[in-house]
Design an enzyme around this catalytic site. Structure first.
Site, mmCIF file in Angstrom:
data_model
loop_
_atom_site.group_PDB
_atom_site.id
_atom_site.type_symbol
_atom_site.label_atom_id
_atom_site.label_comp_id
_atom_site.label_asym_id
_atom_site.label_seq_id
_atom_site.Cartn_x
_atom_site.Cartn_y
_atom_site.Cartn_z
ATOM 1 N N GLY A 191 0.983 -1.171 0.128
ATOM 2 C CA GLY A 191 -0.060 -0.012 0.116
ATOM 3 C C GLY A 191 0.969 1.217 -0.208
ATOM 4 O O GLY A 191 1.941 1.110 0.228
ATOM 5 N N PRO A 192 0.271 2.409 -0.350
ATOM 6 C CA PRO A 192 0.949 3.645 -0.346
ATOM 7 C C PRO A 192 1.657 3.910 0.917
ATOM 8 O O PRO A 192 1.308 3.444 1.926
ATOM 9 C CB PRO A 192 -0.033 4.640 -0.805
ATOM 10 C CG PRO A 192 -1.338 3.723 -1.022
ATOM 11 C CD PRO A 192 -1.084 2.493 -0.614
ATOM 12 N N GLY A 194 2.459 5.876 4.596
ATOM 13 C CA GLY A 194 1.828 6.358 5.325
ATOM 14 C C GLY A 194 0.439 5.733 5.813
ATOM 15 O O GLY A 194 -0.496 6.351 6.192
ATOM 16 N N THR A 195 0.155 4.610 5.226
ATOM 17 C CA THR A 195 -1.396 3.903 5.479
ATOM 18 C C THR A 195 -1.316 3.344 6.568
ATOM 19 O O THR A 195 -2.229 2.469 7.045
ATOM 20 C CB THR A 195 -1.553 3.178 4.234
ATOM 21 O OG1 THR A 195 -0.394 2.592 3.765
ATOM 22 C CG2 THR A 195 -2.108 3.940 3.239
ATOM 23 N N LYS A 197 1.272 0.686 7.767
ATOM 24 C CA LYS A 197 1.777 -0.762 7.550
ATOM 25 C C LYS A 197 2.784 -0.890 8.789
ATOM 26 O O LYS A 197 2.570 -1.858 9.312
ATOM 27 C CB LYS A 197 2.455 -0.865 6.404
ATOM 28 C CG LYS A 197 1.522 -0.534 5.048
ATOM 29 C CD LYS A 197 2.347 -0.857 3.786
ATOM 30 C CE LYS A 197 3.385 0.113 3.249
ATOM 31 N NZ LYS A 197 2.810 1.609 3.061
ATOM 32 N N GLU A 415 -5.717 31.886 -11.424
ATOM 33 C CA GLU A 415 -6.854 31.066 -10.265
ATOM 34 C C GLU A 415 -8.066 31.160 -10.765
ATOM 35 O O GLU A 415 -8.960 30.329 -10.705
ATOM 36 C CB GLU A 415 -6.199 31.494 -8.807
ATOM 37 C CG GLU A 415 -5.092 31.257 -8.484
ATOM 38 C CD GLU A 415 -4.360 29.917 -8.916
ATOM 39 O OE1 GLU A 415 -5.440 28.818 -8.857
ATOM 40 O OE2 GLU A 415 -3.240 29.705 -9.072
HETATM 41 P P1 ADP Z 1 3.816 2.919 6.481
HETATM 42 O O1 ADP Z 1 4.545 2.377 7.255
HETATM 43 O O2 ADP Z 1 2.490 2.459 5.884
HETATM 44 O O3 ADP Z 1 4.540 3.920 5.507
HETATM 45 P P2 ADP Z 1 3.329 4.028 9.089
HETATM 46 O O4 ADP Z 1 2.799 2.911 9.647
HETATM 47 O O5 ADP Z 1 4.692 4.212 9.260
HETATM 48 O O6 ADP Z 1 3.010 3.919 7.438
HETATM 49 O O7 ADP Z 1 2.490 5.261 9.451
HETATM 50 C C1 ADP Z 1 2.882 6.373 10.086
HETATM 51 C C2 ADP Z 1 2.152 7.171 11.046
HETATM 52 O O8 ADP Z 1 1.007 7.260 10.635
HETATM 53 C C3 ADP Z 1 2.026 6.070 12.086
HETATM 54 O O9 ADP Z 1 3.065 6.302 13.130
HETATM 55 C C4 ADP Z 1 0.587 6.755 12.817
HETATM 56 O O10 ADP Z 1 1.000 7.739 13.616
HETATM 57 C C5 ADP Z 1 -0.229 7.389 11.514
HETATM 58 N N1 ADP Z 1 -0.989 6.354 10.861
HETATM 59 C C6 ADP Z 1 -0.860 5.549 9.750
HETATM 60 N N2 ADP Z 1 -1.959 4.877 9.515
HETATM 61 C C7 ADP Z 1 -2.769 4.954 10.758
HETATM 62 C C8 ADP Z 1 -4.052 4.351 11.057
HETATM 63 N N3 ADP Z 1 -4.666 3.267 10.182
HETATM 64 N N4 ADP Z 1 -4.505 4.437 12.183
HETATM 65 C C9 ADP Z 1 -3.882 5.268 12.984
HETATM 66 N N5 ADP Z 1 -2.853 6.104 12.796
HETATM 67 C C10 ADP Z 1 -2.178 5.716 11.636
HETATM 68 ZN ZN ZN Z 2 -2.637 26.769 -12.734
#
Ligand code: ADP
Ligand code: ZN
Length: 617
Positions: A191-192, A194-195, A197, A415
């Site tokens: 997955g992208p 920040g989701t 993982k 704009e």
């Molecule tokens: P990835 O590993 O997918 O890149 P991370 O697990 O490192 O993402 O997510 C970074 C931060 O974003 C986490 O530490 C948390 O604070 C927040 N976060 C991301 N997804 C969630 C979620 N589903 N629920 C709560 N917090 C989340």
């Molecule tokens: Zn523009």
């Protein structure tokens, strides 16, 4: 450590070079030998001009300027006659030069050996137990003082459901092994970024109460070939000591990228070795090793198929950015940790943040808290969240930037052009905000927000999108009769979209329902689908893309020309207010319509009166 070894290595090389130079220098200076008798003869003939003494060695210069060296069995006995003849004598301390030479050579050799030894030590994973200062080795499970649990991860119900079984297995392995069941060893999160993982992986360890070993794929890839492979072995050796446990490999695509035939660069080779070591470790687990390997990637498409075979990462869980319900749940998780005012409606925030990942939501709330703190508020209010969102979506406001009145005008028309098209075209997302306050890279912004999350995009929507992108330049041409660089990013996005419509989404008649993937970034030296079509097709693709963008541009210009009075009005309002939201834009529109009715088809800005919006804001 690496830096230290490198410095040592460079030092050794320099010393060796210096040493050899010194040897050559000595050779250069080796004077023609002279027997002691001959020396005495020259001395008697008064042909000695100057003498240098070092130990028993005598170097001399005769009156003709020639230099010789000889060795005296008894220098002391020689001194009186030298003094008597008034010959200048230069003495030197008795450093045997051979000793010096020895030192010059031995030190660098020892240094080189030292470097060699440390490299060897790093390569042999077996020895590196002593490496860690805490006596635990390089890999030790992370301390879980406040373990993350499933409660901290919101908005991913399906993934949680799947993982419950894994947690049960980690807690009660016997229950499964008794039945002869083989639990999946490897689970791949895709997955992208920040989701969540990583967060999910941690939560599994937290829920099951087992140690959590974590490493990132890029840590494996180092400057020395073979280090990655030994790190893998080292990691699993540590993990096996502490079963049941979880090993988490982030960014597995850094090592597990497809091993392409042919162009094997050095880095590829190292990657291949590391990947092999990983596969060997995964295959070599005994059935009673309760280790679960979790890996995360945002590029599942480039993973080596060998990784995905049964017995390895045969389970894949896809984690996508959350939908509105998921976003609300994630926001609720953070709301418990922050001080929010009652005015904040998390549901509105969730609705206004389509496409945000968990990480972005987390940073949104944190940013809002920071802004509230800066303004000295006691709780986070809706405007703080709005400011934080602008900051995340459009970058930091560039307060220091001085913009000339002419540029502001350009931005306002630009704009306004985007905004009017977004308002009048079919299947567009509603305008959220128009601003000419420069943020990040851009000087102005027109922000649209979808009412609901979109998953599939229609041809109509995409065409409208391209027209909106073209609106900035079109408006500048219509009203200011100029072309500026401000449209650069608009054009790039428009061409990107048009290319995809033609090549990937089969949305034009001439190319038809075909998929020609154009080279997307040449990732990791892959040459996946380049030249997957003939040159002729390539040319018609180019023609098609150009035609599409140009027709959108024409239409954008037509619409804006028809709405010129609205355009001029909106730009004027922007110049006064800098930022307009959806309602304010509607008011400007109503005023324009009223003026139109009053003055026939005349241009309302001609009479010089501005609509009352300026005072309303
Ligand atoms: P990835 O590993 O997918 O890149 P991370 O697990 O490192 O993402 O997510 C970074 C931060 O974003 C986490 O530490 C948390 O604070 C927040 N976060 C991301 N997804 C969630 C979620 N589903 N629920 C709560 N917090 C989340
Ligand atoms: Zn523009």
């Amino acid at each position: 450590m690496i830096l230290f070894i490198r410095t040592l290595f460079v030092l050794a090389v320099l010393l060796v070079l210096g040493g050899s130079a010194a040897v050559f220098w000595h050779m250069e200076n080796r004077l023609p030998p002279l027997s002691y008798n001959e020396f005495l003869t020259i001395l008697e003939k008064d042909e000695v001009a100057e003498v240098r003494l070092q130990g028993g060695q005598i170097s001399l210069k005769d009156t003709f300027g020639r230099e010789f060296a000889t060795y005296s069995p008894d220098v002391q006995a020689l001194l009186p006659s030298l003094l008597e003849k008034g010959i200048p004598i230069y003495g030197r301390p008795d450093h045997s030069s051979s000793l010096l030479l020895l030192a010059e050579l031995v030190v660098p050799v020892m240094l080189i050996l030292l470097v060699w030894y440390s490299i060897l030590r790093r390569q042999t994973a077996e020895e590196s137990d002593a490496d860690g200062k805490d006596g635990k080795g390089r890999f030790s499970p992370q301390q879980m003082r406040n373990p993350v649990t499933f409660r901290d991860v919101a908005g991913v119900p399906e993934a949680k459901e799947e993982l419950l079984e894994v947690i049960d297995f980690l807690q009660r392995p016997k229950k499964y092994s008794r039945l002869g069941a083989v639990i999946p060893r490897g689970i791949l999160f895709q997955g992208p970024p920040g989701t969540g993982k990583t967060l999910l992986a941690r939560a599994i360890a937290g829920e099951a109460g087992v140690p959590f070993f974590s490493i990132s794929g890029s840590d494996f890839v180092e400057m020395f070939v073979g280090v990655g492979a030994s790190r893998v072995r080292e990691l699993f050796k540590e993990a096996k000591k502490q079963t049941p446990c979880i090993v988490f490999i982030d960014e597995i695509d850094a090592v597990g990228g497809r091993r392409s035939a042919g162009n094997m660069a050095g880095g590829q080779d190292e990657r291949g070795q590391t990947l092999n070591a990983l596969l060997v470790e995964m295959d070599g687990f005994a059935t009673d090793d309760t280790i679960i390997i979790l890996a995360a990637t945002n590029r599942p498409d480039i993973l080596d198929p060998a990784l995905l075979r049964p017995g390895r990462f045969d389970r894949q869980i896809t984690i996508l950015p959350p939908d509105i319900k998921g976003r609300l749940q994630i926001l609720q998780v953070y709301a418990t940790k922050l001080k929010l005012s009652d005015k904040i409606d998390l549901e509105t925030v969730a609705r206004n943040t389509p496409g945000f990942t968990g990480a972005e939501l987390a940073s949104l709330m944190n940013e809002a808290a920071l802004i509230a703190g800066r303004t000295g508020d006691s709780a986070i209010r809706p405007e703080h969240v709005e400011a934080a969102k602008d900051r995340i979506l459009m970058g930091v406001e560039r307060k220091g930037l001085v913009i000339s009145e002419k540029d502001r005008r350009t931005m306002a028309y630009h704009e306004a052009g985007h905004a009017i098209l977004a308002r009048s075209l079919p299947e567009t997302d509603p305008i959220h905000k128009i601003t000419i306050i420069p943020r990040g890279k851009a000087l102005g912004h027109t922000q649209q927000l979808p009412l609901t999350d979109r998953h599939a995009y229609t041809r109509e929507y995409l065409l409208s999108r391209i027209k909106i992108l073209m609106g900035g330049r079109a408006s500048e041409e219509i009203c200011l009769n100029q072309q500026t660089t401000g449209a650069e990013d608009d054009f790039r996005q428009a061409v990107d979209l048009a290319t995809k419509m033609v090549c990937q989404w089969g949305m034009t008649d001439n190319i038809g329902p075909m998929s020609y993937i154009r080279d997307d970034g040449d990732f990791l030296g892959e040459q996946l689908s380049r030249n997957a079509y003939s040159e002729e097709t390539g040319q018609s693709i180019d023609r098609e893309v150009k035609g599409l963008v140009e027709s959108c541009y024409r239409e954008a210009k037509e619409i804006l020309t028809a709405e010129k009075d609205f355009l001029v009005y909106l730009a004027d309002m922007l110049l006064v207010n800098e930022t307009l939201d959806h309602e304010e834009m509607e008011i400007v529109y109503e005023c324009t319509s009223k003026k139109r009715l009053e003055s026939g088809a005349g241009n309302p800005s001609d009479d010089g009166t501005l609509c009352s919006v300026s005072s309303a804001v």
